[in-house]
Design a protein around this motif. Structure first.
Motif, PDB file in Angstrom:
ATOM      1  N   VAL A 155      46.025   1.782  -1.280  1.00  0.00           N
ATOM      2  CA  VAL A 155      45.028   2.573  -1.784  1.00  0.00           C
ATOM      3  C   VAL A 155      45.152   3.847  -1.311  1.00  0.00           C
ATOM      4  O   VAL A 155      45.514   4.093   0.027  1.00  0.00           O
ATOM      5  CB  VAL A 155      43.570   2.004  -1.209  1.00  0.00           C
ATOM      6  N   VAL A 156      44.885   4.991  -2.084  1.00  0.00           N
ATOM      7  CA  VAL A 156      45.324   6.414  -1.881  1.00  0.00           C
ATOM      8  C   VAL A 156      44.081   6.947  -1.798  1.00  0.00           C
ATOM      9  O   VAL A 156      43.337   7.014  -3.028  1.00  0.00           O
ATOM     10  CB  VAL A 156      46.201   6.764  -2.819  1.00  0.00           C
ATOM     11  N   GLU A 161      51.370  -9.985  -3.676  1.00  0.00           N
ATOM     12  CA  GLU A 161      51.204 -10.228  -2.401  1.00  0.00           C
ATOM     13  C   GLU A 161      49.861  -9.840  -1.672  1.00  0.00           C
ATOM     14  O   GLU A 161      49.415 -10.625  -0.979  1.00  0.00           O
ATOM     15  CB  GLU A 161      52.435  -9.326  -1.625  1.00  0.00           C
ATOM     16  N   GLU A 162      49.565  -8.864  -2.243  1.00  0.00           N
ATOM     17  CA  GLU A 162      47.998  -8.306  -1.953  1.00  0.00           C
ATOM     18  C   GLU A 162      47.094  -9.275  -2.277  1.00  0.00           C
ATOM     19  O   GLU A 162      46.064  -9.706  -1.531  1.00  0.00           O
ATOM     20  CB  GLU A 162      47.793  -6.977  -2.163  1.00  0.00           C
ATOM     21  N   ILE A 163      47.055  -9.627  -3.348  1.00  0.00           N
ATOM     22  CA  ILE A 163      46.110 -10.361  -4.008  1.00  0.00           C
ATOM     23  C   ILE A 163      46.178 -11.818  -3.244  1.00  0.00           C
ATOM     24  O   ILE A 163      45.179 -12.451  -3.244  1.00  0.00           O
ATOM     25  CB  ILE A 163      46.286 -10.489  -5.804  1.00  0.00           C
ATOM     26  N   TYR A 164      47.446 -12.390  -3.169  1.00  0.00           N
ATOM     27  CA  TYR A 164      47.386 -13.606  -2.443  1.00  0.00           C
ATOM     28  C   TYR A 164      46.802 -13.691  -1.182  1.00  0.00           C
ATOM     29  O   TYR A 164      45.921 -14.505  -0.584  1.00  0.00           O
ATOM     30  CB  TYR A 164      48.994 -13.890  -2.250  1.00  0.00           C
ATOM     31  N   ALA A 165      47.173 -12.554  -0.308  1.00  0.00           N
ATOM     32  CA  ALA A 165      46.504 -12.294   1.043  1.00  0.00           C
ATOM     33  C   ALA A 165      45.005 -12.162   0.921  1.00  0.00           C
ATOM     34  O   ALA A 165      44.273 -12.825   2.052  1.00  0.00           O
ATOM     35  CB  ALA A 165      47.285 -11.078   1.863  1.00  0.00           C
ATOM     36  N   ILE A 203      40.150  -7.820  -5.491  1.00  0.00           N
ATOM     37  CA  ILE A 203      41.191  -8.384  -6.365  1.00  0.00           C
ATOM     38  C   ILE A 203      41.053  -7.894  -7.801  1.00  0.00           C
ATOM     39  O   ILE A 203      41.897  -7.471  -8.537  1.00  0.00           O
ATOM     40  CB  ILE A 203      40.984 -10.066  -6.323  1.00  0.00           C
ATOM     41  N   ALA A 204      39.732  -7.792  -8.458  1.00  0.00           N
ATOM     42  CA  ALA A 204      39.506  -7.318  -9.523  1.00  0.00           C
ATOM     43  C   ALA A 204      40.113  -5.833  -9.645  1.00  0.00           C
ATOM     44  O   ALA A 204      40.631  -5.484 -10.812  1.00  0.00           O
ATOM     45  CB  ALA A 204      37.869  -7.212  -9.900  1.00  0.00           C
ATOM     46  N   LYS A 205      39.924  -4.898  -8.815  1.00  0.00           N
ATOM     47  CA  LYS A 205      40.393  -3.470  -8.902  1.00  0.00           C
ATOM     48  C   LYS A 205      41.773  -3.484  -8.918  1.00  0.00           C
ATOM     49  O   LYS A 205      42.496  -2.649  -9.414  1.00  0.00           O
ATOM     50  CB  LYS A 205      39.884  -3.060  -7.577  1.00  0.00           C
ATOM     51  N   LEU A 206      42.502  -4.222  -8.004  1.00  0.00           N
ATOM     52  CA  LEU A 206      43.815  -4.438  -8.099  1.00  0.00           C
ATOM     53  C   LEU A 206      44.528  -4.782  -9.516  1.00  0.00           C
ATOM     54  O   LEU A 206      45.327  -4.221  -9.944  1.00  0.00           O
ATOM     55  CB  LEU A 206      44.538  -5.506  -7.051  1.00  0.00           C
TER      56      LEU A 206
END
Length: 285
Positions: free
Chosen positions: A63-64, A170-174, A267-270
């Protein structure tokens, strides 16, 4: 007539010669084998490859955020801050020396390619006008995951999306694993479609399937949200008080869990960011 033809040809050749060489150059960005969408291309400056910060960082699951001339990049437990026109950055409290200063071009921040490697621990390269970024694969239970498949079913039809961005996966799984709450029994009423007339109805908001190289499921999570918000269809807050807002079904374990509403939003945002960056392939069911 010959003179006119020669003059036209000469004029065209002069116009072509006057166009800067870099205008015809293409600098694609390939991340984990997938070309990503960027409205600003990488460029060479003082012998350094400069790349757009936001699009690459977001495709690596970060996230930036901007505050004045300072930008902060966060991903899991990584936090990096840098300043425009500064040759240093701070990663988790430690100072990094940059080989080129970040700057703004066409309203986008460009940073040295090496900074991406040092920040996210990935392999980067610039060759033949192409920037490549490669990350380590997601491993679940000893199996390499290549794709996250998302499905959504409607009363008639639905759609399927496939995400091949490794860091997104990876981020969603985490987020799924780290936000499981207490184990619970399966709800009495649940399904794909809303049924607000039934007290305690849980609507399935999607199906997230992590697939291996052969397309076989390694892990699947099905999130459900409570239908019938307060004040609708006669249900009061007191009636809905005993029902968690979000539940998740772990299809491999065959177990239901309490789940975080905030994590589900993340998760939805990703997924939305991945779609904006051209990493989702969609088909109708």
């Amino acid at each position: 007539m010959k003179k006119i033809i020669l003059s036209t040809a000469l004029a065209l050749s002069l116009i072509a010669a006057s166009v800067p060489a870099h205008a015809a150059e293409s600098h694609p960005i390939i991340m984990d084998g997938v070309a990503i969408t960027s409205d600003v291309q990488p460029e060479m400056k003082n012998g350094r490859t400069m790349v757009p910060l936001r699009v690459i960082s977001e495709n690596l699951g970060a996230v930036v955020d901007w505050s004045g001339s300072e930008v902060t990049i966060t991903r899991n437990d990584i936090k990096v801050t840098l300043q425009l026109n500064s040759s240093t950055a701070v990663k988790d409290g430690k100072t990094l020396q940059l080989d080129a200063k970040p700057y703004i071009h066409n309203n986008r921040t460009l940073v040295p390619l090496r900074f991406i490697a040092e920040t996210f621990g990935c392999t980067v390269n610039y060759s033949k006008s192409t920037v490549t970024v490669d990350t380590a694969p997601l491993i679940i239970n000893g199996v390499k995951v290549t794709t996250l498949q998302y499905e959504y079913h409607m009363v008639i039809g639905g759609y399927r999306q496939q995400l091949s961005g490794k860091r997104y996966n990876e981020e969603i799984y985490a987020l799924f694993e780290s936000n499981k709450g207490a184990k619970v029994d399966a709800p009495t009423n649940y399904g794909w479609n809303d049924n607000w007339n039934t007290l305690g109805w849980y609507t399935k908001t999607g199906q997230y399937d992590f697939l291996d190289t052969a397309g076989h499921s390694v892990q699947r999570f099905d999130p459900y949200t409570l239908s019938g918000p307060s004040g609708l269809n006669g249900f009061t807050e007191e009636q809905l008080a005993g029902y968690p807002k979000v539940l998740i079904f772990d299809a491999v374990e065959g177990q239901w869990y309490m789940f975080s509403e905030t994590a589900l939003d993340s998760i939805a945002k990703l997924m939305n960011t991945a779609e904006q960056n051209g990493l989702l392939k969609s088909t109708e069911l």
